[in-house]
Design an enzyme around this catalytic site. Sequence first.
Site, short mmCIF file in Angstrom:
data_model
loop_
_atom_site.label_atom_id
_atom_site.label_comp_id
_atom_site.label_asym_id
_atom_site.label_seq_id
_atom_site.Cartn_x
_atom_site.Cartn_y
_atom_site.Cartn_z
N LYS A 140 42.39 36.77 34.35
CA LYS A 140 41.60 35.61 34.52
C LYS A 140 39.88 35.96 34.43
O LYS A 140 39.25 35.27 33.82
CB LYS A 140 41.80 34.86 35.72
CG LYS A 140 40.89 33.65 36.28
CD LYS A 140 40.86 32.93 37.55
CE LYS A 140 40.63 33.88 38.40
NZ LYS A 140 39.02 33.46 39.08
N ASN A 141 39.62 36.72 35.03
CA ASN A 141 38.15 36.98 35.30
C ASN A 141 37.43 37.86 34.04
O ASN A 141 36.39 38.06 33.86
CB ASN A 141 37.79 37.75 36.55
CG ASN A 141 38.07 36.93 37.68
OD1 ASN A 141 38.30 35.68 37.63
ND2 ASN A 141 37.91 37.44 38.86
N CYS A 157 30.95 27.18 47.42
CA CYS A 157 32.40 27.13 47.58
C CYS A 157 33.05 27.59 48.85
O CYS A 157 32.14 28.14 49.68
CB CYS A 157 33.01 27.85 46.40
SG CYS A 157 32.96 29.51 46.54
N ARG A 182 27.18 30.96 46.70
CA ARG A 182 27.26 31.61 45.17
C ARG A 182 26.04 30.88 44.40
O ARG A 182 25.93 30.33 43.55
CB ARG A 182 28.28 30.66 44.73
CG ARG A 182 29.72 30.84 45.46
CD ARG A 182 30.45 32.37 45.52
NE ARG A 182 30.82 32.74 44.30
CZ ARG A 182 32.07 32.55 43.80
NH1 ARG A 182 32.84 31.70 44.37
NH2 ARG A 182 32.51 32.81 42.65
N ASP A 233 38.27 40.67 46.02
CA ASP A 233 39.41 39.52 45.65
C ASP A 233 40.79 40.11 46.09
O ASP A 233 41.75 39.25 46.11
CB ASP A 233 39.46 39.42 44.27
CG ASP A 233 38.29 38.64 43.59
OD1 ASP A 233 38.07 38.88 42.54
OD2 ASP A 233 37.47 38.09 44.62
N VAL A 273 30.78 41.47 50.24
CA VAL A 273 30.35 40.78 48.89
C VAL A 273 30.14 39.30 49.16
O VAL A 273 29.09 38.94 48.65
CB VAL A 273 31.52 41.01 47.83
CG1 VAL A 273 30.97 40.30 46.75
CG2 VAL A 273 31.59 42.77 47.62
N ARG A 301 45.17 27.89 39.98
CA ARG A 301 43.94 28.53 39.26
C ARG A 301 43.73 29.78 38.88
O ARG A 301 43.28 30.07 37.55
CB ARG A 301 42.79 28.22 39.94
CG ARG A 301 42.28 26.87 40.17
CD ARG A 301 40.93 26.78 40.71
NE ARG A 301 40.15 27.86 40.16
CZ ARG A 301 39.52 28.76 41.11
NH1 ARG A 301 39.63 28.52 42.31
NH2 ARG A 301 38.71 29.39 40.33
C1 EPZ Z 1 33.14 37.17 40.13
O1 EPZ Z 1 32.51 35.99 40.68
C2 EPZ Z 1 34.84 36.73 39.87
N1 EPZ Z 1 34.98 35.45 39.29
C3 EPZ Z 1 35.06 36.62 41.56
O2 EPZ Z 1 36.39 36.40 41.39
C4 EPZ Z 1 34.66 37.68 42.47
O3 EPZ Z 1 35.11 37.62 43.86
C5 EPZ Z 1 33.34 38.20 42.10
O4 EPZ Z 1 32.91 38.27 40.85
C6 EPZ Z 1 33.08 39.56 42.72
O5 EPZ Z 1 33.75 40.55 42.13
C7 EPZ Z 1 35.03 35.63 38.06
O6 EPZ Z 1 34.63 36.65 37.52
C8 EPZ Z 1 35.26 34.23 37.22
P1 EPZ Z 1 29.23 37.72 41.66
P2 EPZ Z 1 30.67 35.94 40.66
O7 EPZ Z 1 28.01 37.20 41.09
O8 EPZ Z 1 30.42 36.44 39.33
C9 EPZ Z 1 25.89 37.12 44.95
C10 EPZ Z 1 38.45 35.34 42.23
O9 EPZ Z 1 39.06 34.99 43.43
N2 EPZ Z 1 24.88 36.21 43.96
O10 EPZ Z 1 29.29 39.18 41.67
O11 EPZ Z 1 30.39 34.47 40.87
C11 EPZ Z 1 26.96 36.02 45.35
O12 EPZ Z 1 26.49 35.13 46.30
C12 EPZ Z 1 36.80 35.05 42.12
O13 EPZ Z 1 38.84 35.65 41.21
C13 EPZ Z 1 23.56 36.07 44.02
O14 EPZ Z 1 23.24 36.42 45.32
O15 EPZ Z 1 30.32 37.06 41.83
C14 EPZ Z 1 27.80 36.81 46.22
O16 EPZ Z 1 27.53 37.32 47.54
C15 EPZ Z 1 36.32 34.66 43.45
N3 EPZ Z 1 23.00 35.67 43.16
C16 EPZ Z 1 27.72 38.26 45.25
O17 EPZ Z 1 26.49 38.24 44.65
C17 EPZ Z 1 23.48 35.29 41.89
O18 EPZ Z 1 22.72 35.01 40.95
C18 EPZ Z 1 28.72 38.61 44.41
O19 EPZ Z 1 28.91 37.46 43.51
C19 EPZ Z 1 24.67 35.93 41.73
C20 EPZ Z 1 25.64 36.38 42.53
#
Ligand code: EPZ
Length: 442
Positions: free
Chosen positions: A25-26, A121, A126, A311, A333, A403
């Site tokens: 998915k990701n 969420c 996020r 995850d 995370v 999802r």
């Molecule tokens: C991706 O989300 C995945 N989703 C998530 O999977 C996964 O948990 C996450 O990466 C971490 O591995 C998809 O790929 C669609 P991040 P993403 O940006 O990109 C902070 C699932 O269950 N952050 O790496 O949104 C954020 O708040 C889902 O399949 C900022 O501060 O994750 C978080 O604490 C859940 N500013 C941390 O980074 C930003 O601009 C990690 O978020 C972006 C992120």
Amino acid sequence: MAKFYINNKSGRCALSGQVEISGSKNAVLPILAAALLTDEGCEILDVPALRDVEVMCMLLRSMGAKVKEHYIINSVELDASDITSAEAPYGLVKKMRASILAMGPLLARTGKARIALPGGCAIGARPINLHLKGFRALGAKIKESGGFIEATAASGLSGANIYLDFPSVGATENIIMAAVMAKGPTVLENVAEEPEIVDLANFLNKMGARIKGAGTDTIKIEGVERLRGTKHTVIPDRIETGTYMLAAAITRSKVEIKNTVPDHVRPLIAKLKECGVGIEEVDDSLIVDATKGPLIPADIKTLPYPGFPTDLQPQFMAFLSTVKGDSAVIETVFEKRYRHVGELNRMGASIKAEGNVATIDGGKRLHGAQVLATDLRAGAALTLAALAAKGRTEISEIYHIERGYSDYIKKLRKLGVDIVKADDTPLAGRGAAAAAYGGEGL
Ligand code: EPZ
């Protein structure tokens, strides 16, 4: 609303046989968005049949792309030769926060993007500040108005050196997609190293992009004039792989998991072996054998890849609640990824969460209960707990689970699980419930 009912008379559902992992998915969500970068056709294979994929295809269609989903053969054909809109409406962003991944490609292809702010969420605020930091560095003007983020780059984007304060997966993907056709070189530092980043970079390089270093903490991109269409097979889903590995572990069963990349689940393999679970790697299969001897608990701390994946944290916690002894989980995370704790405790687990640390007094007998899936992976954790809980478990808000896990019921039933999906909404409300489908994207 529809619910899952899992019946488990013995208190431990003995699993057996094989399960085949679907496409990631990701990985597929950013790859579908990346098809906006070319006016030629793309064909994506091993696409998982998921609600999030449907929503991403709806989003791309709303922008003018022609999208054909062939679920029988798990492929999607895309043709974004004619982009008529550079906007992601709130109605779709609300359903799936990964809609934000359209921003980079739209900026690169059209010089503008208007995306509804995804908002928070169940697992955290996020924010998207790192995505926007990258776009600004590449020369885009960013403004927020009426719940939308508007980005413009009238004279195109120019390469830049960008340091990410946190190795955000989405920000890394979005900035790569924005930079591939920028004028000049871009260097991204402290980026995410997840396999999904590598798969996206491989797809883009097949389109003619010039990306080096994907999978490390520094990525170098030479901007090119244009990208061409291509065909790509998505990598297997490492989180689905880990979820079924933990299904075998929590039920003390022996299961073969096919179509995996063992290197993508190294941290879980190591941790399960530490607990006494046998794991054999045979080509692209993992044979998980939890039938031998008592298991022992192990602590985990989630980290960006190649650390233990956030995850799989809820699912591993469900497993730990069945292993006698004390253990701890540290979630680094996301700031509130413990909403499954209360639900697991309703099933008889003994877990205390304070701040980002959860302590588990494992080995309690779990029992069936009515529980709520608060997000995708929490829902998966509750399913695993139900496999080790005596009696019937009813899981509501299962749209979260659907999802991210394709053919969920079919795969679980094939392993020996007595699971039923039923919609107990009064007939009159059934249509309303279906229309109300939505939920937050993660
Ligand atoms: C991706 O989300 C995945 N989703 C998530 O999977 C996964 O948990 C996450 O990466 C971490 O591995 C998809 O790929 C669609 P991040 P993403 O940006 O990109 C902070 C699932 O269950 N952050 O790496 O949104 C954020 O708040 C889902 O399949 C900022 O501060 O994750 C978080 O604490 C859940 N500013 C941390 O980074 C930003 O601009 C990690 O978020 C972006 C992120």
